[in-house]
Design a protein around this motif. Structure first.
Motif, PDB file in Angstrom:
ATOM      1  N   ALA A  39      32.241 -18.953 -58.430  1.00 28.04           N
ATOM      2  CA  ALA A  39      32.976 -17.689 -58.400  1.00 28.04           C
ATOM      3  C   ALA A  39      34.468 -17.927 -58.617  1.00 28.04           C
ATOM      4  O   ALA A  39      35.116 -17.233 -59.407  1.00 28.04           O
ATOM      5  CB  ALA A  39      32.743 -16.971 -57.075  1.00 28.04           C
ATOM      6  N   ALA A  40      35.006 -18.929 -57.923  1.00 29.06           N
ATOM      7  CA  ALA A  40      36.447 -19.162 -57.995  1.00 29.06           C
ATOM      8  C   ALA A  40      36.864 -19.583 -59.400  1.00 29.06           C
ATOM      9  O   ALA A  40      37.931 -19.218 -59.878  1.00 29.06           O
ATOM     10  CB  ALA A  40      36.859 -20.222 -56.971  1.00 29.06           C
ATOM     11  N   ILE A  41      35.995 -20.349 -60.069  1.00 31.53           N
ATOM     12  CA  ILE A  41      36.307 -20.766 -61.438  1.00 31.53           C
ATOM     13  C   ILE A  41      36.333 -19.572 -62.372  1.00 31.53           C
ATOM     14  O   ILE A  41      37.228 -19.432 -63.200  1.00 31.53           O
ATOM     15  CB  ILE A  41      35.246 -21.781 -61.937  1.00 31.53           C
ATOM     16  CG1 ILE A  41      35.517 -23.158 -61.380  1.00 31.53           C
ATOM     17  CG2 ILE A  41      35.188 -21.830 -63.437  1.00 31.53           C
ATOM     18  CD1 ILE A  41      36.596 -23.911 -62.098  1.00 31.53           C
ATOM     19  N   SER A  42      35.348 -18.669 -62.209  1.00 29.22           N
ATOM     20  CA  SER A  42      35.254 -17.603 -63.208  1.00 29.22           C
ATOM     21  C   SER A  42      36.267 -16.497 -62.964  1.00 29.22           C
ATOM     22  O   SER A  42      36.692 -15.860 -63.913  1.00 29.22           O
ATOM     23  CB  SER A  42      33.822 -17.060 -63.274  1.00 29.22           C
ATOM     24  OG  SER A  42      33.407 -16.687 -61.997  1.00 29.22           O
ATOM     25  N   VAL A  43      36.638 -16.227 -61.715  1.00 28.85           N
ATOM     26  CA  VAL A  43      37.628 -15.157 -61.532  1.00 28.85           C
ATOM     27  C   VAL A  43      38.970 -15.683 -61.049  1.00 28.85           C
ATOM     28  O   VAL A  43      39.896 -14.908 -60.832  1.00 28.85           O
ATOM     29  CB  VAL A  43      37.144 -14.074 -60.545  1.00 28.85           C
ATOM     30  CG1 VAL A  43      35.878 -13.428 -61.069  1.00 28.85           C
ATOM     31  CG2 VAL A  43      36.906 -14.671 -59.179  1.00 28.85           C
ATOM     32  N   ASP A  44      39.075 -16.990 -60.847  1.00 30.94           N
ATOM     33  CA  ASP A  44      40.346 -17.584 -60.482  1.00 30.94           C
ATOM     34  C   ASP A  44      40.923 -17.004 -59.194  1.00 30.94           C
ATOM     35  O   ASP A  44      42.082 -16.621 -59.129  1.00 30.94           O
ATOM     36  CB  ASP A  44      41.349 -17.420 -61.642  1.00 30.94           C
ATOM     37  CG  ASP A  44      42.577 -18.282 -61.409  1.00 30.94           C
ATOM     38  OD1 ASP A  44      42.432 -19.294 -60.712  1.00 30.94           O
ATOM     39  OD2 ASP A  44      43.657 -17.924 -61.913  1.00 30.94           O
ATOM     40  N   SER A  45      40.056 -16.894 -58.176  1.00 31.38           N
ATOM     41  CA  SER A  45      40.571 -16.423 -56.893  1.00 31.38           C
ATOM     42  C   SER A  45      39.915 -17.205 -55.771  1.00 31.38           C
ATOM     43  O   SER A  45      38.690 -17.232 -55.660  1.00 31.38           O
ATOM     44  CB  SER A  45      40.280 -14.930 -56.710  1.00 31.38           C
ATOM     45  OG  SER A  45      40.278 -14.613 -55.333  1.00 31.38           O
ATOM     46  N   ILE A  46      40.726 -17.854 -54.957  1.00 28.20           N
ATOM     47  CA  ILE A  46      40.168 -18.640 -53.863  1.00 28.20           C
ATOM     48  C   ILE A  46      39.555 -17.736 -52.797  1.00 28.20           C
ATOM     49  O   ILE A  46      38.500 -18.011 -52.266  1.00 28.20           O
ATOM     50  CB  ILE A  46      41.265 -19.535 -53.263  1.00 28.20           C
ATOM     51  CG1 ILE A  46      41.483 -20.722 -54.200  1.00 28.20           C
ATOM     52  CG2 ILE A  46      40.878 -20.015 -51.868  1.00 28.20           C
ATOM     53  CD1 ILE A  46      42.324 -21.800 -53.628  1.00 28.20           C
ATOM     54  N   TRP A  47      40.216 -16.606 -52.559  1.00 26.72           N
ATOM     55  CA  TRP A  47      39.711 -15.714 -51.505  1.00 26.72           C
ATOM     56  C   TRP A  47      38.346 -15.164 -51.874  1.00 26.72           C
ATOM     57  O   TRP A  47      37.438 -15.131 -51.047  1.00 26.72           O
ATOM     58  CB  TRP A  47      40.698 -14.571 -51.264  1.00 26.72           C
ATOM     59  CG  TRP A  47      41.929 -15.062 -50.594  1.00 26.72           C
ATOM     60  CD1 TRP A  47      43.153 -15.246 -51.165  1.00 26.72           C
ATOM     61  CD2 TRP A  47      42.051 -15.486 -49.231  1.00 26.72           C
ATOM     62  NE1 TRP A  47      44.026 -15.755 -50.240  1.00 26.72           N
ATOM     63  CE2 TRP A  47      43.382 -15.904 -49.044  1.00 26.72           C
ATOM     64  CE3 TRP A  47      41.162 -15.548 -48.154  1.00 26.72           C
ATOM     65  CZ2 TRP A  47      43.851 -16.386 -47.839  1.00 26.72           C
ATOM     66  CZ3 TRP A  47      41.626 -16.020 -46.940  1.00 26.72           C
ATOM     67  CH2 TRP A  47      42.959 -16.433 -46.789  1.00 26.72           C
ATOM     68  N   LEU A  48      38.202 -14.734 -53.129  1.00 25.52           N
ATOM     69  CA  LEU A  48      36.902 -14.226 -53.561  1.00 25.52           C
ATOM     70  C   LEU A  48      35.876 -15.354 -53.486  1.00 25.52           C
ATOM     71  O   LEU A  48      34.730 -15.143 -53.084  1.00 25.52           O
ATOM     72  CB  LEU A  48      36.992 -13.675 -54.978  1.00 25.52           C
ATOM     73  CG  LEU A  48      35.773 -12.816 -55.302  1.00 25.52           C
ATOM     74  CD1 LEU A  48      35.962 -11.425 -54.728  1.00 25.52           C
ATOM     75  CD2 LEU A  48      35.530 -12.750 -56.792  1.00 25.52           C
ATOM     76  N   GLY A  49      36.309 -16.546 -53.848  1.00 23.42           N
ATOM     77  CA  GLY A  49      35.407 -17.695 -53.767  1.00 23.42           C
ATOM     78  C   GLY A  49      34.891 -17.902 -52.356  1.00 23.42           C
ATOM     79  O   GLY A  49      33.696 -18.096 -52.146  1.00 23.42           O
ATOM     80  N   LEU A  50      35.790 -17.836 -51.383  1.00 20.28           N
ATOM     81  CA  LEU A  50      35.377 -18.014 -49.990  1.00 20.28           C
ATOM     82  C   LEU A  50      34.368 -16.948 -49.588  1.00 20.28           C
ATOM     83  O   LEU A  50      33.359 -17.238 -48.932  1.00 20.28           O
ATOM     84  CB  LEU A  50      36.590 -17.953 -49.059  1.00 20.28           C
ATOM     85  CG  LEU A  50      37.531 -19.161 -49.101  1.00 20.28           C
ATOM     86  CD1 LEU A  50      38.793 -18.861 -48.308  1.00 20.28           C
ATOM     87  CD2 LEU A  50      36.841 -20.393 -48.543  1.00 20.28           C
ATOM     88  N   LEU A  51      34.623 -15.711 -50.024  1.00 16.56           N
ATOM     89  CA  LEU A  51      33.717 -14.620 -49.681  1.00 16.56           C
ATOM     90  C   LEU A  51      32.338 -14.867 -50.302  1.00 16.56           C
ATOM     91  O   LEU A  51      31.301 -14.762 -49.632  1.00 16.56           O
ATOM     92  CB  LEU A  51      34.285 -13.291 -50.164  1.00 16.56           C
ATOM     93  CG  LEU A  51      33.398 -12.085 -49.889  1.00 16.56           C
ATOM     94  CD1 LEU A  51      33.312 -11.840 -48.391  1.00 16.56           C
ATOM     95  CD2 LEU A  51      33.926 -10.839 -50.589  1.00 16.56           C
ATOM     96  N   VAL A  52      32.333 -15.226 -51.592  1.00 17.13           N
ATOM     97  CA  VAL A  52      31.060 -15.485 -52.262  1.00 17.13           C
ATOM     98  C   VAL A  52      30.338 -16.646 -51.577  1.00 17.13           C
ATOM     99  O   VAL A  52      29.128 -16.605 -51.350  1.00 17.13           O
ATOM    100  CB  VAL A  52      31.272 -15.779 -53.762  1.00 17.13           C
ATOM    101  CG1 VAL A  52      29.997 -16.273 -54.408  1.00 17.13           C
ATOM    102  CG2 VAL A  52      31.772 -14.535 -54.467  1.00 17.13           C
ATOM    103  N   GLY A 192      31.470 -24.559 -46.315  1.00 20.82           N
ATOM    104  CA  GLY A 192      31.201 -25.330 -47.531  1.00 20.82           C
ATOM    105  C   GLY A 192      32.165 -24.942 -48.633  1.00 20.82           C
ATOM    106  O   GLY A 192      32.696 -25.796 -49.350  1.00 20.82           O
ATOM    107  N   ALA A 193      32.415 -23.625 -48.741  1.00 17.03           N
ATOM    108  CA  ALA A 193      33.347 -23.140 -49.756  1.00 17.03           C
ATOM    109  C   ALA A 193      34.722 -23.757 -49.536  1.00 17.03           C
ATOM    110  O   ALA A 193      35.394 -24.165 -50.480  1.00 17.03           O
ATOM    111  CB  ALA A 193      33.434 -21.615 -49.691  1.00 17.03           C
ATOM    112  N   HIS A 194      35.104 -23.845 -48.264  1.00 21.93           N
ATOM    113  CA  HIS A 194      36.414 -24.421 -47.942  1.00 21.93           C
ATOM    114  C   HIS A 194      36.495 -25.868 -48.423  1.00 21.93           C
ATOM    115  O   HIS A 194      37.511 -26.299 -48.977  1.00 21.93           O
ATOM    116  CB  HIS A 194      36.640 -24.317 -46.430  1.00 21.93           C
ATOM    117  CG  HIS A 194      38.064 -24.532 -46.028  1.00 21.93           C
ATOM    118  ND1 HIS A 194      38.602 -25.784 -45.891  1.00 21.93           N
ATOM    119  CD2 HIS A 194      39.059 -23.658 -45.763  1.00 21.93           C
ATOM    120  CE1 HIS A 194      39.868 -25.662 -45.549  1.00 21.93           C
ATOM    121  NE2 HIS A 194      40.173 -24.388 -45.460  1.00 21.93           N
TER     122      HIS A 194
END
Lengths: 292, 370
Positions: A39-52, A192-194
Motif C-alpha cells: 500500500a505504501a509503495i503504491s500511494v506513497d503514504s506511510i500512514w495509509l500503509g500502517l492502516l492497511v 509488522g507494518a511498522h
C-alpha cells in the motif's frame, strides 16, 4: 525495534486474557508488513500503509477466529499454520511483484519532541521517533484503561478464565474472543507494518525476524500488566541497538552475547519472581457451549 | 493452573472405545482415519494449485516437477531420504512430549546448540578413534547437549509450573545466539574466512547404505520413531505419559510423580532434537557456520499432528514432506519462484485437517443423538 514489539505484545496480551493463545502472531505481523508495504509503495503514504497493515492483520486473524473459536481447532497448531503460511505467501507475493525492482521506501521522518529530545543519553531514544511510535503508547494506555475500567475488559477476562460462567451471566464467550483476536490481528498487523515501513524501509521475506515470537514471550511474561510489556520491549530494543552501538564505537563485545542478555535477564527474573505465575485458566482451551 | 489444553483430545492412538466396537466398525474406523489423513492433503494440493495459477504458473507442470524430482528421480529420492533422518528424530522427540501435554516448541534451539558442539568435537576425535566409537560418542554428546539445553524450561515447568511455551521459545533465541557465539569465539576454524567450525572429513562421516548417498542416519531415525511409538502405546511408561497429557490432575491423584515425569519427558524430547543435529552434522553438513538457524522444528510440529502421534503415520508424513520439499525446491527453481511454496502447503494441510476434524466430530455427535 521496541515499537513493533509493543504493538504486537499488547495485541497478544489481549488475546491471551480472552483465552486464545495466538501463536500465529508472527504470521499476522508478516501479512501486515507485506500489505502495508504494497500500500505504501503504491500511494506513497506511510500512514495509509500502517492502516492497511492493521487491516490485513485483522483479515489474517479471521482464520484463527474461524478455525479456533468457531470450529474449536487446536490453537497452537493453527497458530503455527498461520505463521508458516504467511511466511510462504508473503515471500511468493513479494517475488511475484517486486523481485525485479526491489523498491525501497524513502526513510521515514522522525518527530523530535521539543526540549525532551535534547535530554542527553535518553532523549534521542525516547523522544525522537516517527510519530506512529506514540500510537504504540496510546495503544498501551487504551488497553490498560479498557481492562481496568470497562465492562468489555471484564468480559474479556471472563472469557479467558471462566467462559462458561460468562455464558451463564448472559455474555457470549465466542464473540468476546472473536473481538479480542481481531484486535490482536490489527495490532500485530500495525506492528509488522511498522517494521517494514519505518524500521527497514522495504519488504523482504521473513522481514519480521521472529519479532512475533518475542512479543508472545513478552505478553506471557507480563501476564496482563501492560506496563511490563513496554519495559520488556524497551529492554530488548536497547540490547538489539547496543550491538550496533558497540560496533560503531569499536568495542569488541561479542554481538551474540549481547543479544542473549535480555533473554537471560527474563529467565532470571522469572525464576526469582515468577513462581506464582498466573495465566488465564481457560487459555488455549476451546469454548464449546455443549461441553458441560 | 498454567497448563494449556492437551494436544490429544479423545482421539489420538485410536480412541479407547474402539475396542468395544464390532470388527466391521473397527475397519470402518480405520478407513475413516485414513480418509481423514488423506483428504486434507488433497484439499491442500488443490488450493496450492489455485495459488500457483494466480501467480501465473502452470500448476500441473509444477506438481509433476515436484513428483519427478522428489520421488521418481534417483538423485532427488536420495536427497529426500537424507532429509528424512533429522526430521524423523525431531518427530520422535515430539511424539514423547505432545501426547503428555508438554509443548516443547524449542527443538530448533536444542538442535543448533547440539549441532555446534558435535561439529566442534567431530574433527578433533575423528583422527584418533575408529568410526563406531566416533559416532557413538557424537550421538551421545548430541543427545546430552540437546537435553541439557532444555533443563531450564524443564525445571521451571516441573517445580514452578512456569508455562513451557514461553520458556522453550526463549531457548530458541538463546540457542541461536549461543551457538553463534560458540562458533565465533571458541570453535572457529582459523583457516577459513567466514566463521565456521572445522570440517569433518567426508571419509569420517556416517557410512552410506546400498551404494547410494543415503547415510545410516535414516535407519537411526526410523528406529527412533518406531521405538517411541511402541513405548507410547505398549508400555506402562507411555501410558503414564498419556494420562499426564489427558488429565494432569488425575495423574497426580493417582500418585504419579509429576516432577520427575515432566523432567524425563523434557529431557527425552529435547535429547532427540540434539541427536537429530548429531546425525545431520555427522551425516551431511560436517561443520556449522555462525548464524546457523535450522528451522526443522517448526516444520515437524505440524507433521506430528497430521499423523496424530501415530508412529508409522509419522514416518509416512515425514517421507511425504521430505520428498515434497526436495521436489518443491527443484520445481520452484524451474518455475522461477522462491522456495517458500512448501510452507504454504503445510499451512493449508493443517487448516484442512482442522476442518476435517471438526466435521468428523460433528458427524459423531449426530450419530450419538440418533
Amino acid at each position: 525495534m521496541a515499537v513493533p514489539l509493543v504493538f504486537a505484545g499488547v495485541g497478544e496480551a489481549i488475546s491471551e486474557r480472552a483465552g486464545v493463545l495466538n501463536v500465529g502472531l508472527e504470521g499476522m505481523m508478516l501479512m501486515g508488513a507485506f500489505g502495508a508495504f504494497a500500500a505504501a509503495i503504491s500511494v506513497d503514504s506511510i500512514w495509509l500503509g500502517l492502516l492497511v497493515g492493521g487491516l490485513v492483520g485483522t483479515a489474517t486473524s479471521l482464520l484463527m477466529v474461524g478455525l479456533c473459536i468457531r470450529l474449536n481447532a487446536n490453537q497452537i497448531v493453527i497458530g503455527i499454520a498461520i505463521t508458516l503460511g504467511a511466511e510462504g505467501v508473503t515471500a511468493l507475493l513479494h517475488s511475484a511483484n517486486y523481485s525485479d525492482t526491489y523498491p525501497r521506501l524513502p526513510k521515514a521522518g522522525v518527530l523530535d519532541i521539543p526540549l525532551l529530545s535534547k535530554i542527553p543519553v535518553l532523549g534521542e531514544g525516547l523522544f525522537s521517533h516517527h510519530p506512529s511510535a506514540y500510537l504504540a503508547v496510546l495503544a498501551v494506555v487504551a488497553a490498560w484503561w479498557v481492562f481496568k475500567s470497562t465492562g468489555i475488559g471484564l468480559n474479556i477476562k471472563a472469557a479467558g478464565d471462566q467462559p462458561h460462567a460468562l455464558a451463564a451471566a448472559g455474555g457470549n464467550p465466542r464473540s468476546t474472543r472473536t473481538m479480542a483476536v481481531m484486535t490482536t490481528g490489527f495490532l500485530a498487523g500495525v506492528g509488522g507494518a511498522h517494521i517494514a515501513l519505518i524500521g527497514a524501509g522495504l519488504f523482504v521475506p521473513a522481514v519480521t525476524h521472529g519479532a512475533g515470537f518475542i512479543a508472545i514471550v513478552l505478553a506471557m511474561l507480563a501476564r496482563g500488566r501492560f506496563g511490563w510489556i513496554v519495559t520488556g520491549a524497551i529492554l530488548i530494543g536497547i540490547s538489539l541497538s547496543l550491538t550496533t552501538a558497540f560496533q560503531l564505537v569499536g568495542v569488541d563485545v561479542p554481538i551474540d552475547a549481547v543479544q542473549m542478555l535480555p533473554f537471560i535477564m527474563i529467565l532470571v527474573v522469572l525464576s526469582a519472581f515468577g513462581r506464582d505465575s498466573y495465566l488465564p485458566a481457560a487459555l488455549a482451551v476451546p469454548y464449546d457451549p455443549e461441553s458441560r | 493452573m498454567t497448563d494449556v489444553a492437551t494436544p490429544l483430545g479423545d482421539e489420538g492412538f485410536g480412541s479407547v472405545d474402539e475396542h468395544s466396537k464390532g470388527l466391521s466398525q473397527h475397519a470402518k474406523g480405520r478407513m475413516n482415519s485414513v480418509l481423514m489423513a488423506v483428504l486434507p492433503v488433497f484439499a491442500a494440493v488443490a488450493c496450492g494449485g489455485i495459488l500457483l495459477a494466480l501467480l501465473g504458473r502452470d500448476p500441473v507442470s509444477f506438481y509433476s516437477n515436484v513428483v519427478d524430482h522428489g520421488l521418481l528421480g534417483s538423485l532427488g529420492r536420495q536427497e529426500s531420504l537424507i532429509r528424512m533422518a533429522p526430521l524423523l528424530l525431531i518427530a520422535a522427540g515430539l511424539m514423547v512430549a505432545f501426547p503428555a501435554g508438554i509443548w516443547n516448541l524449542g527443538t530448533d534451539g536444542q538442535f543448533v546448540v547440539a549441532g555446534v558442539v558435535v561439529a566442534a568435537l567431530g574433527p578433533e576425535l575423528a583422527p584418533n578413534v575408529n568410526g563406531l566409537v566416533l559416532f557413538t560418542v557424537l550421538f551421545v554428546v548430541g543427545f546430552a547437549v540437546g537435553a541439557a539445553w532444555a533443563v531450564i524450561p524443564a525445571v521451571m515447568k516441573a517445580w514452578f509450573g512456569m508455562n513451557e511455551i514461553i520458556t522453550t521459545l526463549m531457548t530458541i533465541f538463546l540457542g541461536v545466539s549461543f551457538s553463534s557465539l560458540l562458533v565465533k569465539e571458541f570453535f572457529d576454524d582459523p583457516s577459513t574466512t567466514v566463521p565456521q567450525t572445522k570440517v569433518l572429513a567426508v571419509e569420517d562421516r556416517l557410512p552410506r547404505m546400498f551404494g547410494s548417498r543415503v547415510h545410516i542416519g535414516l535407519v537411526v531415525g526410523l528406529v527412533a520413531v518406531l521405538i517411541v511409538h511402541y513405548m507410547m502405546t505398549r508400555t506402562a511408561f507411555g501410558l503414564r505419559l498419556r494420562i499426564v497429557g489427558m488429565n494432569p490432575a488425575a495423574a497426580e491423584h493417582a500418585g504419579m510423580n509429576m516432577r520427575s515425569l515432566t523432567l524425563s519427558i523434557f529431557l527425552l524430547s529435547s535429547g532427540f532434537a540434539g541427536l537429530a543435529a548429531a546425525v545431520e552434522i555427522a551425516g551431511v553438513d560436517g561443520m556449522v557456520r555462525a548464524e546457523w538457524q535450522a528451522a526443522f522444528g517448526f516444520a515437524v510440529v505440524p507433521l506430528v499432528f497430521l499423523a496424530r502421534f501415530h508412529g508409522p503415520s509419522v514416518v509416512l508424513f515425514v517421507a511425504a514432506f521430505s520428498s515434497f520439499s526436495i521436489g518443491g525446491e527443484s520445481a520452484s527453481r524451474k518455475a522461477d519462484l522462491p522456495n517458500y511454496f512448501v510452507l504454504v502447503m503445510v499451512a493449508l494441510m493443517l487448516i484442512f485437517l482442522a476442518i476435517s476434524e471438526f466435521l468428523q466430530a460433528r458427524s459423531k455427535n449426530v450419530v450419538k443423538d440418533e
